[in-house]
Scaffold this motif. Structure first.
Motif, short mmCIF file in Angstrom:
data_model
loop_
_atom_site.label_atom_id
_atom_site.label_comp_id
_atom_site.label_asym_id
_atom_site.label_seq_id
_atom_site.Cartn_x
_atom_site.Cartn_y
_atom_site.Cartn_z
N GLN A 65 25.85 -1.24 -23.09
CA GLN A 65 24.80 -0.93 -24.06
C GLN A 65 25.35 -0.94 -25.49
OE1 GLN A 65 25.36 0.67 -21.23
NE2 GLN A 65 23.45 1.30 -20.23
N LEU A 87 26.14 -4.53 -26.73
CA LEU A 87 24.93 -5.25 -27.11
C LEU A 87 24.34 -4.74 -28.42
CD1 LEU A 87 23.23 -5.71 -23.64
CD2 LEU A 87 24.06 -7.52 -25.14
N ALA A 129 19.57 -6.78 -24.62
CA ALA A 129 20.02 -8.17 -24.77
C ALA A 129 18.89 -9.05 -25.31
CB ALA A 129 20.52 -8.71 -23.43
N ARG A 130 17.67 -8.83 -24.81
CA ARG A 130 16.53 -9.61 -25.31
C ARG A 130 16.25 -9.26 -26.77
NH1 ARG A 130 12.18 -12.07 -22.66
NH2 ARG A 130 13.71 -12.37 -21.00
N ASN A 184 28.92 -14.72 -21.41
CA ASN A 184 27.94 -14.48 -22.48
C ASN A 184 27.36 -13.06 -22.42
OD1 ASN A 184 26.03 -14.61 -24.46
ND2 ASN A 184 24.79 -16.21 -23.51
N PRO A 185 27.66 -12.21 -23.39
CA PRO A 185 27.17 -10.83 -23.34
C PRO A 185 25.66 -10.71 -23.54
CG PRO A 185 28.33 -11.22 -25.40
CD PRO A 185 28.55 -12.43 -24.55
N THR A 186 25.02 -11.74 -24.10
CA THR A 186 23.56 -11.68 -24.25
C THR A 186 22.86 -12.29 -23.05
OG1 THR A 186 23.50 -13.78 -25.48
CG2 THR A 186 23.70 -11.75 -26.77
#
Length: 497
Positions: free
Chosen positions: A10, A13, A363-364, A453-455
């Motif tokens: 969390q 991000l 993430a969105r 990819n963290p997203t």
């Protein structure tokens, strides 16, 4: 002095979201005009800086707009999202995202990602019901006994099946359901949770990276590039087979080390906590009775129905959620669970995955900041200009890295395809390579970056397993480097063939 701990998913991000908000103050805002097909009126709708214009849905219109996509790709529904129109980029008034926008971004992201979030929560509820019946424990005990001495088969089978799902219909978000189910099986086989994580996530990543008939990447990208989706299919099948083999060998080598010496595990310091979390009820004395076998069959059917619906009937999140909900009720009836107990167990199971759902929403939120700051098209515009004057080999590898970088901000494969292909694919004509190579570079670039990819989905997946992002990077980076080198060689050779 206490040892510094790596931040949670969390926090990572939120840091990325903050940096994205800062970028909206630095990168100029800009927009490409877009073209959408209106099926009910059989017309094209061109949108330019908020103003719309209705155009004839004809081949002549597409020719005038320099869009080399056959008209039937729009009329038969292959391309349903707005596509970018080449050579229409315009700078617009800057809309930098401040502190208020940053604070709101996770909330907006959760709202936008509500479909996948509800899928995750309902899967959690179903898993809770399954754990209550004891069917998982009995099935895992049976499987551990059956595979004794041949546990490596589990690695090959799981990774291959998930990679098949990835390459055919884009199996990705759905794999979140597999972690609570498969991790206890891998632990019972004397592996660590990283092996299970690798089989599921790497299997999905290599499958979607080398998509063959996946409508959400290979087919929609080919359509948007103006070529038949079968063009370049053979090369992608070969790439899938070799890439999958590399991944399986990599996981098998790590798994063998851990099995021979548990202290070699990257997550050895979490061994007791993870086993307590996933093996708390497992007992080798639990027998697989006919009733428990029927419950496991009903559970397996949920996934079979889901896969068939998505791949053959065009189902999406609403239908998938309904399948898991009905499956939970059916299992509750078979297990003779009382109504109050069923509701309480289902809600608690959903609550166990609430943290994962929030990660998906945050993430969105990064994409929300990009869109509201209107810098996505600017990045695409400058990325398309970078390749001017390059030779074939350098050009196609540059495209690989451009797509990898863009996927940080646009993790959706279908969204990336319709936004970028009308802009990027014509660049292939000027360099003298086939447009199918742009499609391949798009898939391979997004796919390779998806490993870390963290997203994307990795942080949500790690949250289920309770493994830190730093430990995942330590595990997967050697494999990523091998795959990057292999992919660059393949693309370079392909450019000169």
């Amino acid at each position: 002095m206490k040892k510094l701990k790596f931040p949670t998913a969390q926090t990572i991000l939120l840091i990325i979201a903050a940096l994205t908000a800062v970028l909206t103050w630095v990168i100029p805002s800009g927009k490409f005009d877009t073209l959408t097909y209106n099926k009910s009126e059989n017309k094209f709708i061109r949108t330019s800086l908020g103003k719309t214009e209705t155009l004839e849905a004809s081949t002549e219109t597409l020719k005038q707009l320099e869009i080399k996509i056959p008209l039937e790709k729009f009329t038969n529904g292959d391309i349903w999202k707005p596509i970018s129109i080449p050579n229409t980029y315009k700078k617009v008034e800057a809309t930098p995202q401040g502190i208020v926008a940053f604070i709101k971004s996770p909330i907006k992201g959760i709202i936008e990602a509500s479909d996948i979030i509800f899928l995750v929560l309902f899967i959690g509820g179903l898993i809770g019901i399954m754990n209550y019946t004891g069917a998982f424990d009995a099935g895992i005990s049976w499987l551990a006994t059956t595979l004794k001495g041949h546990e490596y088969v589990l690695i090959i089978l799981v990774t291959t099946l998930i990679a098949v799902g990835g390459t055919t219909f884009g199996l990705a978000e759905e794999t979140i359901a597999f972690y609570p189910i498969l991790i206890p099986i891998f632990l019972a086989a004397k592996y660590d949770a990283m092996v299970a994580l690798g089989c599921i996530y790497i299997g999905s990543s290599i499958g979607t990276m080398c998509s063959t008939v996946n409508p959400f990447s290979a087919i929609i990208a080919s359509d948007a590039a103006g070529i038949n989706w079968t063009t370049g299919l053979t090369a992608r099948i070969v790439m899938w087979a070799i890439g999958l083999t590399i991944c399986i060998i990599y996981i098998l080598r790590y798994a063998k080390r851990v099995k021979n010496d548990p202290t070699k595990s990257i997550i050895y310091d979490q061994k007791e906590d993870i086993e307590a979390l996933f093996k708390k009820n497992i007992s080798s004395s639990i027998k697989l009775t006919p009733k428990l076998t029927l419950i496991l069959t009903a559970f397996a059917l949920c996934f079979i129905v889901m896969v068939a619906g998505v791949s053959l009937l065009g189902w999406w999140f609403e239908e998938m959620i309904a399948v898991f909900f009905v499956g939970a009720i059916l299992i509750g009836i078979i297990g003779q669970i009382k109504e109050y107990t069923f509701v309480d167990t289902f809600v608690k199971g959903a609550g166990d995955l609430l943290g994962v759902a929030i990660i998906i929403g945050i993430a969105r939120g990064v994409s929300v900041l990009m869109d509201d700051g209107q810098i996505s098209d600017t990045m695409l515009y400058y990325a398309s200009n970078v390749t001017n004057g390059m030779n074939k080999g350098v050009f196609i590898n540059a495209m690989l890295y451009i797509y990898g970088g863009l996927s940080f901000f646009i993790p959706s494969s279908s969204g990336m395809a319709v936004l970028t292909m009308p802009i990027m694919s014509p660049l292939a004509d000027g360099v003298g390579v086939g447009r199918e190579l742009i499609v391949n570079a798009y898939q391979y670039g997004m796919g390779l970056f998806a490993f870390i990819n963290p997203t994307g989905l990795i942080l949500a997946s790690l949250a289920i397993v309770k493994v830190g992002y730093d430990k995942w990077l330590k595990f997967v980076m050697p494999l990523v480097i091998i795959l990057v080198i292999f992919t660059m060689i393949v693309l370079t050779v392909s450019a000169y063939l």
